[in-house]
Design an enzyme around this catalytic site. Sequence first.
Site, PDB file in Angstrom:
ATOM      1  N   GLU A 166      -7.460   2.249   1.225  1.00 42.40           N
ATOM      2  CA  GLU A 166      -7.089   1.241   2.232  1.00 42.40           C
ATOM      3  C   GLU A 166      -7.875   1.339   3.528  1.00 42.40           C
ATOM      4  OE1 GLU A 166      -2.866   0.793   2.736  1.00 42.40           O
ATOM      5  OE2 GLU A 166      -2.596   0.160   0.659  1.00 42.40           O
ATOM      6  N   GLU A 370      -1.729   0.809  -6.377  1.00 43.26           N
ATOM      7  CA  GLU A 370      -0.406   0.853  -5.728  1.00 43.26           C
ATOM      8  C   GLU A 370       0.255  -0.499  -5.867  1.00 43.26           C
ATOM      9  OE1 GLU A 370      -0.004   2.379  -1.679  1.00 43.26           O
ATOM     10  OE2 GLU A 370      -1.669   3.765  -2.066  1.00 43.26           O
TER      11      GLU A 370
HETATM   12  C1  BGP Z   1       0.105   1.988   1.409  1.00 39.05           C
HETATM   13  C2  BGP Z   1      -0.425   3.387   1.492  1.00 39.05           C
HETATM   14  C3  BGP Z   1       0.483   4.425   0.949  1.00 39.05           C
HETATM   15  C4  BGP Z   1       1.954   4.158   1.129  1.00 39.05           C
HETATM   16  C5  BGP Z   1       2.315   2.690   0.900  1.00 39.05           C
HETATM   17  C6  BGP Z   1       3.730   2.325   1.266  1.00 39.05           C
HETATM   18  O1  BGP Z   1      -0.447   1.242   2.426  1.00 39.05           O
HETATM   19  O2  BGP Z   1      -1.653   3.521   0.831  1.00 39.05           O
HETATM   20  O3  BGP Z   1       0.071   5.665   1.471  1.00 39.05           O
HETATM   21  O4  BGP Z   1       2.440   4.695   2.289  1.00 39.05           O
HETATM   22  O5  BGP Z   1       1.453   1.840   1.593  1.00 39.05           O
HETATM   23  O6  BGP Z   1       3.868   2.200   2.645  1.00 39.05           O
HETATM   24  P1  BGP Z   1       5.106   2.836   3.415  1.00 39.05           P
HETATM   25  O7  BGP Z   1       5.094   4.273   3.043  1.00 39.05           O
HETATM   26  O8  BGP Z   1       4.858   2.656   4.851  1.00 39.05           O
HETATM   27  O9  BGP Z   1       6.312   2.128   2.951  1.00 39.05           O
END
Ligand code: BGP
Length: 471
Positions: A166, A370
Site C-alpha cells: 500500500e 487483502e
Molecule cells: C490495510 C493494511 C493492513 C490492515 C488493513 C485494515 O490498509 O495494509 O495493514 O491494517 O488495512 O485496516 P485497519 O487495521 O485499520 O482496520
Amino acid sequence: MKHAQLKPFPKDFFWGASTSAYQVEGAWNKDGKGPSVMDMRRKYPEGTTDFKVASDHYHRYQEDVALMAEMGFKAYRFSIAWTRIIPNGTGEVNLKGIEFYSNLINELIKYNIEPIVTMYHFDLPYALHERGGWSNRETVNAFVDYAKVLFENYGDRVKYWLTINEQNMMIMHGKALGILDPDLEDADRELYQQNHHMLVAQAKVMDLCHQTLPAALIGPAPNIAYVYPATSNPEDVLASQNFNAIRNWLYLDAAVYGRYNATAWSYLEEKGYVPTIEDGDMETLKKAKPDYIAFNYYATKTVEASVGDGNDKSGTGDQEIVIGEAGVYKGHSNPNLPTNDFGWQIDPVGFRATLREVYDRYQLPIIITENGLGAIDKVEEDGSIRDPYRINYFKQHIEQMQLAITDGVDLFGYCPWSAVDLISTHSGAKKRYGFVFVDREEFDLKELRRIPKQSFYWYKDVIRSNGEKLQ
Ligand code: BGP
C-alpha cells in the site's frame, strides 16, 4: 454482463490469507530486532493499544501455521520486518531475524503452503526515519541492500515476492502510517518526493529479483479501489477520473509501464508537488517489469465534483478520509452501500468492477492480498465465536471474484485479511479480522489463546471445494 455459466476457480488457485509483521508478531524488541516507525508511533486513538505484543505470532508461529494448514491454505501472505533482518535499516544483518523467517518459511513448506512475502509493510526502520526516511534518497539503496539479503537467504524457497504494501496509502495518509513526521506542516510535496523514491526503489528491487532469482515472481501491492462518480453529471465523472488517477493509476502505471500517469502528473504540477527526478530514474522505472499485480481491496470510493473552495474538505467520504481536495474532487458517501461497525462501506460488486478495470488496464495476473471485515467479535458462553457477518462478507466477495474470472480476469489467488486476529492499524485490538480468534483484549493480554471462529470452518469448506461451496 450476465453469464449463462460461470467459470470455475482455477485448479491451483491460491486460497489463503494475509498478515503483516508489526500487526501480528509482537516481540517488537526481541532477539536483536530494531525499532520501526510503527513501534515508535506516538499517537494512538484513545483506548487503543500499541503493536508491542500484538498476537505474539513470533512465539506461536507453529501453532498459527498448523491452524492455517487445518483450514487447507494453499498460500500465506505475510511480511518480513525489515528491522528484524537489518535492525538499523542499513549495515549489520541480524542472524536471529534471518532464522525466524527461515523457520516460518520451512513450517509453511512442510504443509505445502506457498509463502508469499511482502518485503515492506509500513514498518520502515526507525533509524532510517531519523535520517529522513523516504525523503532521503539513501533509503532507496537501503531497500535494495535489504532486498539482496532477503533474496540470498530465502530465494531458494520463496517464489512469490511483493515489494511495498500500500504505497498509495502511505502517501495519502503519510502521517498516520508513520512515513512523515506527524508535526510536519504542508507535507504534500514531500510526500510525492518520497513516493518517487519508493517507485525507484521498487523498480530496482524488481529488477534485482529478476537478475538474481530467474524463477521468482515479483509485483507491487497497492490498495486499489475503483472510484465511482456520485452521479452521471459529467463534472462528477471528471472528478472520479481525477481521484482514480491520483489514488490508483499513479502507482500501477509507474510499476507496470514505468511512467507517471498523465492526469496524476498534471495534478502534481497544478499543486506544486512535482518531485525531483534524477537522471536515469525514468529509465530505471521503464526497465523494471512486475510479473503480477497484487492488490488489497476493501471497498470502492465515490466522489463528486469539487466546489473549488474549502467545502471540498468537508465531504462525507467514508472511513478512508476521502474528504476531497479543492479543484480536484470531493468525497461522497455512496448511498447504495451498507457500512460495517467501523463505518467502512461494503461493496462486493465494486470488487468485480475493480478487478476488471485493473486487468483491462494492465493485462497481468492478479492476486488479492487483502479483503476483509473488521468487526467486534465476542466469545459466546459455550466458548464459540459466531461471525456470520464475516462469512457473509467473504461469500459475497468470493462470488464476485468468480464472476470476474468468468469475465476473463486472470486471477490466481485470494489472501483475505487476516489469517488470525491481529492489531488493527487504526483501531487496535478490538477490531478483529481473523479466521482465528486471539484471546486478548486491548490492554489485558490474557493467554493469547487461539480459538477457531465459525468462519474458520466455513473457509475450510470453501477451500476444500475450490470455491464451490459457499453456504
Ligand atoms: C490495510 C493494511 C493492513 C490492515 C488493513 C485494515 O490498509 O495494509 O495493514 O491494517 O488495512 O485496516 P485497519 O487495521 O485499520 O482496520
